[in-house]
Motif scaffolding. Structure first.
Motif, mmCIF file in Angstrom:
data_model
loop_
_atom_site.group_PDB
_atom_site.id
_atom_site.type_symbol
_atom_site.label_atom_id
_atom_site.label_comp_id
_atom_site.label_asym_id
_atom_site.label_seq_id
_atom_site.Cartn_x
_atom_site.Cartn_y
_atom_site.Cartn_z
ATOM 1 N N VAL A 98 10.571 1.669 3.119
ATOM 2 C CA VAL A 98 10.841 3.106 3.024
ATOM 3 C C VAL A 98 11.245 3.427 1.588
ATOM 4 O O VAL A 98 12.165 2.818 1.032
ATOM 5 N N ASP A 99 10.499 4.353 0.982
ATOM 6 C CA ASP A 99 10.716 4.713 -0.418
ATOM 7 C C ASP A 99 11.646 5.924 -0.442
ATOM 8 O O ASP A 99 11.221 7.055 -0.218
ATOM 9 N N THR A 100 12.924 5.679 -0.671
ATOM 10 C CA THR A 100 13.895 6.784 -0.650
ATOM 11 C C THR A 100 15.064 6.495 -1.573
ATOM 12 O O THR A 100 15.406 5.337 -1.834
ATOM 13 N N LEU B 30 14.975 -3.030 -5.960
ATOM 14 C CA LEU B 30 15.797 -2.334 -6.957
ATOM 15 C C LEU B 30 14.919 -2.005 -8.149
ATOM 16 O O LEU B 30 14.434 -2.902 -8.844
ATOM 17 N N MET B 31 14.663 -0.725 -8.369
ATOM 18 C CA MET B 31 13.816 -0.311 -9.488
ATOM 19 C C MET B 31 14.643 0.305 -10.597
ATOM 20 O O MET B 31 15.625 0.993 -10.321
ATOM 21 N N HIS B 32 14.234 0.064 -11.834
ATOM 22 C CA HIS B 32 14.929 0.673 -12.975
ATOM 23 C C HIS B 32 14.342 2.053 -13.282
ATOM 24 O O HIS B 32 13.119 2.210 -13.364
ATOM 25 N N GLY C 137 10.069 -0.505 -13.125
ATOM 26 C CA GLY C 137 9.976 0.955 -13.052
ATOM 27 C C GLY C 137 9.029 1.560 -14.079
ATOM 28 O O GLY C 137 9.441 2.395 -14.900
ATOM 29 N N ILE C 138 7.777 1.162 -13.998
ATOM 30 C CA ILE C 138 6.780 1.677 -14.954
ATOM 31 C C ILE C 138 6.691 3.206 -14.819
ATOM 32 O O ILE C 138 6.518 3.730 -13.718
ATOM 33 N N GLY C 139 6.863 3.907 -15.933
ATOM 34 C CA GLY C 139 6.738 5.370 -15.947
ATOM 35 C C GLY C 139 8.001 6.130 -15.586
ATOM 36 O O GLY C 139 8.001 7.354 -15.583
ATOM 37 N N VAL D 265 5.665 -4.693 -9.152
ATOM 38 C CA VAL D 265 5.188 -3.847 -10.246
ATOM 39 C C VAL D 265 4.380 -2.690 -9.659
ATOM 40 O O VAL D 265 3.525 -2.899 -8.798
ATOM 41 N N GLY D 266 4.689 -1.480 -10.122
ATOM 42 C CA GLY D 266 3.999 -0.291 -9.623
ATOM 43 C C GLY D 266 3.448 0.541 -10.772
ATOM 44 O O GLY D 266 4.152 1.392 -11.310
ATOM 45 N N ALA D 267 2.202 0.277 -11.137
ATOM 46 C CA ALA D 267 1.596 1.049 -12.232
ATOM 47 C C ALA D 267 0.482 1.940 -11.711
ATOM 48 O O ALA D 267 -0.226 2.571 -12.490
ATOM 49 N N GLY E 24 8.751 10.134 1.639
ATOM 50 C CA GLY E 24 8.718 11.543 2.014
ATOM 51 C C GLY E 24 9.251 12.458 0.926
ATOM 52 O O GLY E 24 9.498 13.642 1.157
ATOM 53 N N GLU E 25 9.459 11.879 -0.287
ATOM 54 C CA GLU E 25 9.925 12.702 -1.419
ATOM 55 C C GLU E 25 9.227 12.211 -2.676
ATOM 56 O O GLU E 25 9.316 11.016 -2.993
ATOM 57 N N SER E 26 8.561 13.102 -3.380
ATOM 58 C CA SER E 26 7.892 12.694 -4.614
ATOM 59 C C SER E 26 8.932 12.406 -5.699
ATOM 60 O O SER E 26 9.926 13.125 -5.818
ATOM 61 N N THR E 27 8.683 11.352 -6.482
ATOM 62 C CA THR E 27 9.557 11.052 -7.624
ATOM 63 C C THR E 27 8.768 11.148 -8.925
ATOM 64 O O THR E 27 9.162 10.573 -9.919
ATOM 65 N N ARG E 28 7.636 11.863 -8.880
ATOM 66 C CA ARG E 28 6.846 12.019 -10.110
ATOM 67 C C ARG E 28 7.687 12.777 -11.149
ATOM 68 O O ARG E 28 8.600 13.537 -10.765
ATOM 69 N N ALA F 113 0.216 -0.180 -4.723
ATOM 70 C CA ALA F 113 -1.079 0.385 -5.094
ATOM 71 C C ALA F 113 -1.569 1.447 -4.132
ATOM 72 O O ALA F 113 -1.355 1.354 -2.925
ATOM 73 N N HIS F 114 -2.284 2.461 -4.688
ATOM 74 C CA HIS F 114 -2.973 3.444 -3.846
ATOM 75 C C HIS F 114 -4.263 2.832 -3.302
ATOM 76 O O HIS F 114 -4.551 2.943 -2.120
ATOM 77 N N ALA F 115 -5.064 2.228 -4.191
ATOM 78 C CA ALA F 115 -6.362 1.668 -3.781
ATOM 79 C C ALA F 115 -6.122 0.268 -3.215
ATOM 80 O O ALA F 115 -6.411 -0.751 -3.854
ATOM 81 N N GLY G 280 0.836 -1.203 0.000
ATOM 82 C CA GLY G 280 0.000 0.000 0.000
ATOM 83 C C GLY G 280 0.869 1.250 0.000
ATOM 84 O O GLY G 280 1.863 1.329 0.718
ATOM 85 N N ILE G 281 0.504 2.245 -0.804
ATOM 86 C CA ILE G 281 1.304 3.470 -0.944
ATOM 87 C C ILE G 281 0.891 4.498 0.105
ATOM 88 O O ILE G 281 -0.291 4.805 0.248
ATOM 89 N N LEU G 282 1.870 5.013 0.815
ATOM 90 C CA LEU G 282 1.602 6.071 1.796
ATOM 91 C C LEU G 282 2.638 7.175 1.578
ATOM 92 O O LEU G 282 3.755 7.104 2.090
ATOM 93 N N ASN G 283 2.268 8.154 0.783
ATOM 94 C CA ASN G 283 3.181 9.272 0.512
ATOM 95 C C ASN G 283 2.932 10.390 1.512
ATOM 96 O O ASN G 283 1.853 10.984 1.532
ATOM 97 N N VAL G 284 3.942 10.656 2.349
ATOM 98 C CA VAL G 284 3.810 11.729 3.339
ATOM 99 C C VAL G 284 4.484 12.967 2.737
ATOM 100 O O VAL G 284 5.539 13.412 3.181
#
Ligand code: HH2
Length: 270
Positions: A90-92, A133-135, A180-182, A209-211, A55-59, A250-252, A15-19
């Motif tokens: 931890v997504d960093t 490890l994401m591409h 690393g979709i997107g 997979v993260g789409a 805690g950091e957006s990678t959009r 996933a968000h949902a 589950g995605i939790l972006n602070v």
């Protein structure tokens, strides 16, 4: 629950939790501690295996934030959730953030640069923590300007296997691979990677997979608003599950747990 010693049964949900104030879909929504914890516990109760706290957006186009800012955002959430019956990722991109998060109770590091900084691999090895490890081609600020590959499937797979070997060589106990979709990819690149997932899942490492709510869904189905993209997300993630992915990000989260349970029941032998 002890780090990576969990029973896998089919495809699990992260589950995605972006602070963060600026993530592309849930930016600002979990910016207070109370809101973040309420969301986290809702996802835990819905049956996710893991929460991915960032805690950091990678959009595409996002500017980096200093390590202190990232830590101020995520540490209170990780501390409050550790021991709460859910694995924490931890997504960093920053080794010092990963290290502090692991000390505060995180179980896994999700590095969208795929361990390009050798210090990140050393931090994980030192803590006995697995790494995802994401591409990514390039870096978030500019990665969607001109993505280009001769053979996207071969290049992503060579990068991921090389980084997995480097991680193992320094003592990282386990790795997950993520195409690393997107992340520095056109629609055609994303589709090629999604169609080729069985090749990646055929190997010894788990695949994530993260789409979720990503722009390819808009290109494919004309859905301009990110929060309207959960049906398209589910279609992509059910495909990933059928292709052997260990985790979908996933968000949902509750909708994903439900859909994956139904898919799994259909796939069980008679
Ligand atoms: N996608 C995003 C962030 N982290 N990590 C992995 N392993 N795989 C992904 O596909 C992935 C990821 C981007 O999505 P999101 O977290 O929703 O947005 P933002 O980066 O704007 O916070």
């Amino acid at each position: 629950m002890d780090g990576w010693q969990v029973e896998w049964s089919g495809t699990a949900v992260m589950g995605i939790l972006n602070v963060t104030p600026d993530s592309f879909s849930d930016g600002g929504r979990h910016f207070s501690l109370d809101a973040a914890l309420a969301s986290a516990r809702q996802m835990r109760d819905a049956g996710v295996l893991m929460l991915d706290i960032g805690g950091e957006s990678t959009r595409p186009g996002a500017e980096p934030v200093p390590a202190n800012t990232e830590l101020d955002r995520i540490l209170p959430v990780i501390q409050a959730l550790s021991g709460d019956g859910v694995l924490i990722s931890v997504d960093t991109l920053k080794p010092e953030v990963a290290q502090a998060a692991l000390r505060a109770g995180a179980h896994l590091v999700n590095d969208v640069s795929g361990g390009r900084d050798p210090e990140m691999l050393r931090v994980c090895a030192g803590a006995g923590a697995p790494i995802c490890l994401m591409h990514m081609q390039g870096e978030p600020r500019t990665m969607q300007h001109h993505p280009s590959y001769d053979d996207v499937v071969a290049e992503v797979s060579t990068f991921l296997h090389g980084q997995a070997a480097a991680a193992r060589a320094v003592g990282v106990p386990d790795v997950l691979l993520d195409p690393g979709i997107g992340f520095g990819k056109t629609l055609e690149h994303n589709l090629a990677l999604l169609r080729a997932l069985p090749q990646l899942t055929d190997g010894p490492d788990g695949v994530l997979v993260g789409a979720s709510r990503k722009r390819l869904i808009d290109y494919l189905a004309d859905v301009p608003l990110a929060e309207d993209r959960d049906p398209g997300t589910l279609a992509l993630h059910l495909h990933a599950a059928r292709s052997g992915a260990a985790l979908v990000r996933a968000h949902a989260a509750a909708a994903h747990v439900q859909a994956l349970r139904v898919q799994r029941a259909l796939d069980l032998p008679q």
